[in-house]
Structures are given as C-alpha cells and as structure tokens.
Design a protein around this motif. Structure first.
Motif, mmCIF file in Angstrom:
data_model
loop_
_atom_site.group_PDB
_atom_site.id
_atom_site.type_symbol
_atom_site.label_atom_id
_atom_site.label_comp_id
_atom_site.label_asym_id
_atom_site.label_seq_id
_atom_site.Cartn_x
_atom_site.Cartn_y
_atom_site.Cartn_z
ATOM 1 N N GLY A 1 0.800 -1.218 0.000
ATOM 2 C CA GLY A 1 0.000 0.000 0.000
ATOM 3 C C GLY A 1 0.829 1.263 0.000
ATOM 4 O O GLY A 1 0.330 2.337 -0.317
ATOM 5 N N SER A 2 2.131 1.162 0.342
ATOM 6 C CA SER A 2 2.980 2.356 0.406
ATOM 7 C C SER A 2 3.675 2.650 -0.914
ATOM 8 O O SER A 2 3.661 3.772 -1.405
ATOM 9 C CB SER A 2 4.031 2.197 1.517
ATOM 10 N N CYS A 3 4.301 1.602 -1.528
ATOM 11 C CA CYS A 3 5.080 1.837 -2.744
ATOM 12 C C CYS A 3 4.476 1.186 -3.983
ATOM 13 O O CYS A 3 4.928 1.444 -5.095
ATOM 14 C CB CYS A 3 6.518 1.347 -2.558
ATOM 15 N N GLY A 4 3.467 0.316 -3.806
ATOM 16 C CA GLY A 4 2.838 -0.318 -4.948
ATOM 17 C C GLY A 4 3.517 -1.567 -5.445
ATOM 18 O O GLY A 4 3.040 -2.216 -6.374
ATOM 19 N N ARG A 5 4.646 -1.941 -4.850
ATOM 20 C CA ARG A 5 5.367 -3.138 -5.295
ATOM 21 C C ARG A 5 4.496 -4.375 -5.119
ATOM 22 O O ARG A 5 3.850 -4.555 -4.098
ATOM 23 C CB ARG A 5 6.654 -3.303 -4.489
ATOM 24 N N ARG A 6 4.495 -5.246 -6.127
ATOM 25 C CA ARG A 6 3.757 -6.509 -6.065
ATOM 26 C C ARG A 6 4.747 -7.640 -5.816
ATOM 27 O O ARG A 6 5.719 -7.807 -6.550
ATOM 28 C CB ARG A 6 2.991 -6.757 -7.371
ATOM 29 N N ASP A 7 4.501 -8.417 -4.772
ATOM 30 C CA ASP A 7 5.344 -9.558 -4.439
ATOM 31 C C ASP A 7 4.464 -10.723 -4.038
ATOM 32 O O ASP A 7 3.283 -10.556 -3.710
ATOM 33 C CB ASP A 7 6.307 -9.233 -3.294
ATOM 34 N N GLN A 8 5.058 -11.915 -4.041
ATOM 35 C CA GLN A 8 4.342 -13.105 -3.592
ATOM 36 C C GLN A 8 4.636 -13.361 -2.117
ATOM 37 O O GLN A 8 5.793 -13.327 -1.692
ATOM 38 C CB GLN A 8 4.738 -14.323 -4.419
ATOM 39 N N TRP A 9 3.563 -13.646 -1.363
ATOM 40 C CA TRP A 9 3.652 -13.922 0.063
ATOM 41 C C TRP A 9 2.854 -15.184 0.366
ATOM 42 O O TRP A 9 2.008 -15.600 -0.436
ATOM 43 C CB TRP A 9 3.105 -12.741 0.872
ATOM 44 N N PRO A 10 3.105 -15.815 1.517
ATOM 45 C CA PRO A 10 2.368 -17.050 1.835
ATOM 46 C C PRO A 10 0.857 -16.836 1.854
ATOM 47 O O PRO A 10 0.362 -15.854 2.391
ATOM 48 C CB PRO A 10 2.897 -17.427 3.232
ATOM 49 N N GLN A 11 0.130 -17.764 1.262
ATOM 50 C CA GLN A 11 -1.337 -17.742 1.269
ATOM 51 C C GLN A 11 -1.838 -17.839 2.717
ATOM 52 O O GLN A 11 -1.409 -18.703 3.471
ATOM 53 C CB GLN A 11 -1.863 -18.930 0.465
ATOM 54 N N PRO A 12 -2.721 -16.940 3.147
ATOM 55 C CA PRO A 12 -3.237 -17.014 4.519
ATOM 56 C C PRO A 12 -3.925 -18.349 4.796
ATOM 57 O O PRO A 12 -4.740 -18.813 3.999
ATOM 58 C CB PRO A 12 -4.240 -15.859 4.581
#
Length: 237
Positions: A72-83
C-alpha cells in the motif's frame, strides 16, 4: 461477514481480521491477516475476502501456497504465503484473499531489517527461506523444476536453493547434488538446513562456493560459512 482491524507488529499499520467458519466442524474463528515486510520497509497485509468461504487444504501445491499482494505504500507486487488457519478439529483452511490491481514501483530500495516467521512446521521452514531470499533481493521465487534428493528445491532469477526441514544434518551428497543442479541451470546456489551440516559437507561447500545457512526456530537464517556471511551482507547482486 464483518471485518476487524488490528495493529500489527511494526506499529501504525493495521492488520485485517475476518470471521472464518470451519466447514468441517462449523466452529467459528477470528482470523487476523499476517503482515510481511516489503522491500520499502512498510508492512504488507493481504486483503481478505470476507464474503467468500474458506477452503480446506486437502493437498499441497506450490502455486496455491502463495498469493500476490501489493504494498500500500510503494505499490510493489510480491508473492507472500497464502493465509491459512488451523482449526482444532484438524482441518487446515485456506482463507480467501481479494484481488489487487496496484502496479509495482520501479527502482531499488535499501533493505529493511529482516522480519522472520516463527518455525512450527516444515512448511514454515520453506516459507522462512523464501522470505529471506526475497529480503536478499532475489525475485520470482518459485518451486524448483528439479526436485532435490532431500528437502525442497526453490528457484529464483540466477539462483537455486535447497531447503531441508528435516532433523538430519545435510550430508556431503546433499551439498554436491545442489552444486550439480546449479551447474546445470548455470546459476548460483545456496543451502538452508534446519539441523545443520556434516563436517565433510561444510568443507565441500566451502570448496564449491556454496553459502550455507542454518534456520533457527525464530525463522532467521544464520550464516554457517564465510560465503553465507558475504551473501547476508551484500544481498543479491
């Protein structure tokens, strides 16, 4: 279902929570979305879909274990663990995530302090290694095409990694197999072990130029050899 907000570990940003009902036992829980550190230093939390029902995890697939989330701050899209949520009845529930449309922000940023993930399961070991590689600056982290003789193989641009979540120290053969895989892929390599390394494996890794890390139970990779110290200090280059 309604939504709740909670302040996360970094302070200031809010972690999202939604009610989750287990489809197996009908027990209701309140699930709080985890926060992960973006490269810009801001905490990133997935946007939970409070209108969709959770799905039980019947089997593991790498693509289903990760979700793309925008900072939400810089707009970077990354992959994170699925909740995911573990119910006391034994069911593991995948919590739905709403889609995001933000575009990544170009340009490098300095690395913030690494934020580990506590290790409780073998999956946490792999997650901790993947998060550390992302913190170092590696991108496009995914399950490796070639499965190693033991543990889990990860791949990124210019790198293959082996993650061993077992309680057996990594052997000489394990280290040599990783090196051969890296040679085939024309890439660098790194090894993460939960239980450490045999003496001959450490000696061989030094000779082959392989950084070795041991994952402690906080999820923080600890350098074992000088090559790992250098990688920890310099990051991906």
């Amino acid at each position: 279902m309604g939504r709740l907000n909670r302040r996360d570990a970094w302070g200031g940003a809010m972690s999202e929570s939604v009610p989750v009902r287990c489809p197996a036992c009908r027990r209701e829980h309140v699930y709080t979305a985890p926060a992960y550190p973006c490269a810009c230093g801001a905490p990133v939390t997935p946007s939970l879909d409070g209108t969709a029902a959770p799905t039980p995890v019947a089997h593991r697939a790498w693509d289903e274990d990760w979700v793309t989330v925008s900072c939400g701050s810089c707009g970077r899209r990354d992959q994170w663990p699925q909740p995911e949520l573990g119910c006391p009845c034994g069911a593991v529930l995948r919590v739905p995530v709403a889609g995001t449309d933000s575009a990544p922000a170009p340009g490098p940023e300095p690395r913030p302090p690494f934020q580990p993930v506590t290790i409780r399961t073998a999956r946490d070991v792999v997650t901790a290694a993947a998060l550390y590689l992302r913190w170092l600056g590696y991108r496009d982290i995914r399950r490796a095409d070639q499965r190693p003789p033991s543990g889990i193989g990860l791949a990124a641009r210019g790198l293959v990694a082996q993650v061993d979540p077992t309680v057996r120290p990594a052997s000489l053969r394990d280290v040599e197999c990783l090196w051969l895989t890296a040679m085939t892929e024309d890439s660098g390599c790194v090894y993460f072990s939960l239980a450490g390394y045999a003496d001959d494996a450490r000696d061989r890794a030094d000779a082959l130029g392989i950084p070795l890390f041991v994952l402690d139970l906080t999820g923080t990779p600890q350098p074992v050899n000088e090559l790992a110290d250098d990688l920890n200090a310099s990051g991906a280059v």
